[in-house]
Design a protein around this motif. Structure first.
Motif, mmCIF file in Angstrom:
data_model
loop_
_atom_site.group_PDB
_atom_site.id
_atom_site.type_symbol
_atom_site.label_atom_id
_atom_site.label_comp_id
_atom_site.label_asym_id
_atom_site.label_seq_id
_atom_site.Cartn_x
_atom_site.Cartn_y
_atom_site.Cartn_z
ATOM 1 N N UNK A 23 5.940 3.747 1.044
ATOM 2 C CA UNK A 23 4.882 2.936 0.805
ATOM 3 C C UNK A 23 3.523 3.665 -0.095
ATOM 4 N N UNK A 24 3.129 4.873 0.513
ATOM 5 C CA UNK A 24 2.173 5.663 0.112
ATOM 6 C C UNK A 24 2.502 6.032 -1.686
ATOM 7 N N UNK A 61 -5.311 -6.344 -12.487
ATOM 8 C CA UNK A 61 -4.295 -5.157 -12.284
ATOM 9 C C UNK A 61 -3.654 -5.662 -11.382
ATOM 10 N N UNK A 80 -0.041 2.753 -7.859
ATOM 11 C CA UNK A 80 -1.014 1.674 -7.970
ATOM 12 C C UNK A 80 -2.211 1.945 -8.405
ATOM 13 N N UNK A 81 -2.674 3.244 -7.871
ATOM 14 C CA UNK A 81 -3.880 4.023 -7.967
ATOM 15 C C UNK A 81 -3.803 4.421 -9.592
ATOM 16 N N UNK A 131 -8.911 1.715 -5.196
ATOM 17 C CA UNK A 131 -7.701 2.032 -5.301
ATOM 18 C C UNK A 131 -7.661 3.269 -4.510
ATOM 19 N N UNK A 181 1.621 3.664 6.965
ATOM 20 C CA UNK A 181 2.643 4.638 6.935
ATOM 21 C C UNK A 181 2.833 5.410 8.341
ATOM 22 N N UNK A 212 -1.943 3.620 -12.041
ATOM 23 C CA UNK A 212 -2.193 2.372 -13.082
ATOM 24 C C UNK A 212 -3.328 1.654 -12.966
ATOM 25 N N UNK A 213 -3.824 1.438 -11.767
ATOM 26 C CA UNK A 213 -5.142 0.508 -11.757
ATOM 27 C C UNK A 213 -6.327 1.430 -12.459
ATOM 28 N N UNK A 214 -6.633 2.663 -12.017
ATOM 29 C CA UNK A 214 -7.804 3.255 -12.637
ATOM 30 C C UNK A 214 -7.429 3.602 -14.075
ATOM 31 N N UNK A 271 10.210 1.309 3.447
ATOM 32 C CA UNK A 271 9.265 1.614 4.185
ATOM 33 C C UNK A 271 8.644 3.394 3.838
ATOM 34 N N UNK A 272 9.497 4.028 3.577
ATOM 35 C CA UNK A 272 9.146 5.554 3.492
ATOM 36 C C UNK A 272 8.344 5.615 2.105
ATOM 37 N N UNK A 287 -2.715 2.410 2.958
ATOM 38 C CA UNK A 287 -1.019 2.315 3.250
ATOM 39 C C UNK A 287 -0.358 3.733 3.742
ATOM 40 N N UNK A 321 4.028 4.319 -3.559
ATOM 41 C CA UNK A 321 3.649 2.936 -4.227
ATOM 42 C C UNK A 321 2.090 2.904 -4.261
ATOM 43 N N UNK A 322 1.364 3.198 -3.276
ATOM 44 C CA UNK A 322 -0.045 2.995 -3.195
ATOM 45 C C UNK A 322 -0.671 4.066 -4.407
ATOM 46 N N UNK A 323 0.126 5.205 -4.629
ATOM 47 C CA UNK A 323 -0.554 6.236 -5.526
ATOM 48 C C UNK A 323 -0.304 5.740 -6.882
ATOM 49 N N UNK A 360 -4.752 3.685 -1.336
ATOM 50 C CA UNK A 360 -3.824 4.706 -0.963
ATOM 51 C C UNK A 360 -4.014 5.056 0.484
#
Lengths: 79, 442
Positions: A5-6, B436, A12-13, B182, B193, A15-17, A2-3, B189, A8-10, B186
């Motif tokens: 998650x953000x 991706x 993803x960002x 993307x 959170x 890696x994706x971009x 849970x802690x 999430x 993880x999002x970053x 962020x």
């Protein structure tokens, strides 16, 4: 879980971009290589390779048009 | 002579009567037998029949919901979703019709989606259930992602990569606009959170793909990662695409100066047929090497484009651009509409999806414009930052918006073809971004 998650999002960002830009940068490079190759191997006579060629063709046209109008004007004056 | 004619007529009349009589007898006989043979049917008093009929009406189903009724996923539904929820959703579909017909918002998709939604909210009939025709269309091509892929094929056959090939570096604008995806991921999430919304990472990814401004890609990702949110994601995606001319210009104007908006770009060079023919194969090979997860979308896209540029299969390319894409659009719209059932659409998440969708769209637009300004810091031909906004896919609407805003400041400045470069690059970019996201969840 849970802690972070953000975080993880970053991840993803980045890696994706990163992948999107990597893909497109390679694609730009390939496009340039490919069009150079195509122009060397299969030159098209009617194709204007650069903008300069295009504008010089335009200039030629303008000169021709100017010459024709001058000739017509001269002819009318004579007549 | 007259006699013969009269005799013939009399003969015909006689035969006709005879036949009619015979067929009456033939009809009567089986009916007579069937009432005897039908054992399941039992005679009831007329009042009971009227009562039974009234119990089966839609009004009764909306007022006294059947406690055992299940939704399309065989789960129990709340009473609200069976009664008022359906009424509200039917009114929402009327709103979609109004937007599509009166306001001209993507009518090709909003009308089938809206009507699908209307049908999906009918009580008793269960049209969106497993055996209903909407449910059958959904399993036929949407839950297995077939329809978005077929749409991509048709879009490929309609796309001209010439403007991109003549100015390759504008592809970077199409990449930058994927920040909408993307960045929103962020954001989503982060909201989850903080406990404001309740999204998993998969759901957040599926929502943020709205920022790619590409309907088929959104549907492809939503069915893969979060099928329960498909209805809201598809509706948000297509509504915002239709609203591109309203959403984008204020962002574009806020981020650029008047001088930048008047930048004239150099004329596009001629692109030979061989270049256009090699390009789709080149992109596909690159996708195979870098990101095979994106090849279903890119492969279909490039297949359509390759057939078009080959110039020898005009019949096939014409079918893809017209007949095929039209048929699939009808099915896709209806199947997406089946997800507008009240129990799936009237939930708190829908509002959050609509809000995040517009954030994603705006962020993508802004990132494209800013990228163009960054590229102008480097030597070389200057780029008008207004074409950066076309990096979000939304072909060709976004490019038209760039052109329109450009002409507001300089009537002789035609940006349309320049903006088509980032526009088609945006389609490739969002397909890569989709690949991706899929690869990250495997």
């Amino acid at each position: 879980m849970e802690t972070n998650l953000v975080v993880e999002g970053v991840k993803f960002m980045f890696l994706g971009m990163g992948t999107v830009f990597l893909f497109l940068i390679i694609l730009i490079f390939l496009m340039n290589v490919m069009s150079n190759l195509v122009h060397k191997l299969f030159p098209e006579p009617q194709a204007n390779d650069t903008a300069q060629a295009n504008s010089s063709a335009n200039n030629d046209n303008k000169k021709v048009i100017a010459a024709i109008t001058a000739a017509i004007a001269h002819h009318r004056q004579q007549g | 002579m007259k006699n013969i004619i009269i005799k013939l007529l009399a003969l015909f009349v006689f035969i006709g009567f005879g036949n009619a009589y015979a067929s009456d007898a033939a009809h009567a006989a089986p009916e007579h037998i069937s009432t005897h043979q039908e054992e399941t049917y039992q005679a009831r008093p007329f009042s009971e029949m009227i009562g039974g009929f009234l119990a089966s009406t839609g009004i009764n189903a909306l007022i006294n919901p059947d406690p055992n009724e299940l939704n399309a996923h065989d789960e129990p539904m709340s009473d609200f979703h069976k009664t008022w929820g359906r009424v509200i959703m039917i009114l929402v579909t009327f709103l979609l019709f109004w937007l599509a017909i009166k306001k001209g918002f993507e009518p090709l998709l909003l009308l089938p989606i809206g009507f699908g939604g209307l049908l999906a909210n009918i009580p008793v009939a269960g049209i969106a259930g497993h055996d209903g025709f909407l449910g059958i269309i959904y399993t036929m091509g949407l839950s297995n992602q077939l329809f978005p892929i077929l749409i991509f094929m048709g879009v490929g056959a309609m796309t001209d990569f010439g403007p991109l090939l003549s100015n390759p570096k504008t592809a970077l604008l199409g990449g930058a606009a994927q920040f909408g995806i993307f960045g929103t991921l962020v954001g989503a999430v982060a909201l989850a959170e903080m406990g404001i919304v309740d999204f998993t990472l998969k759901q957040a990814s599926a929502i943020s793909i709205i920022g790619g401004a590409d309907g088929p890609t959104s549907i492809f990702i939503a069915t893969t990662l979060a099928p329960e949110l498909l209805g809201a994601i598809a509706v948000a995606s297509y509504s915002y695409m239709a609203m591109v001319p309203i959403i984008q210009p204020p962002i574009m104007k806020a981020l650029t100066t008047e001088a930048e908006r008047k930048i004239k770009m150099t004329t596009l060079r001629h692109v030979s047929r061989i270049e256009k023919l090699v390009f789709p194969l080149m992109v596909l090979v690159l996708a195979i090497l870098v990101l095979p997860d994106s090849t279903p979308l890119i492969g279909a896209f490039m297949f359509g484009n390759f057939l078009k540029e080959s110039g020898v299969v005009d019949r096939l390319s014409d079918t893809m651009q017209n007949a095929l894409i039209n048929i699939v659009t009808i099915f896709l719209g209806l199947a997406v509409g089946s997800k507008l059932a009240a129990d799936q659409f009237l939930v708190g998440e829908t509002l959050a999806i609509l809000a995040l969708g517009i954030v994603a769209f705006s962020a993508g637009t802004a990132a494209g414009v800013i990228m163009a300004k960054i590229m102008n810091l480097f030597p070389g031909h200057k780029i008008n930052p207004l074409i950066g906004s076309a990096g979000v896919s939304a072909v060709p609407m976004a490019a038209r918006v760039s052109n329109k805003v450009g002409m507001e400041y300089d009537r002789s400045n035609m940006l349309l073809m320049h903006a088509m470069g980032p526009n088609v690059a945006g389609v490739i970019g969002s397909a890569v971004a989709a690949g991706v996201l899929i690869s990250l969840f495997q």
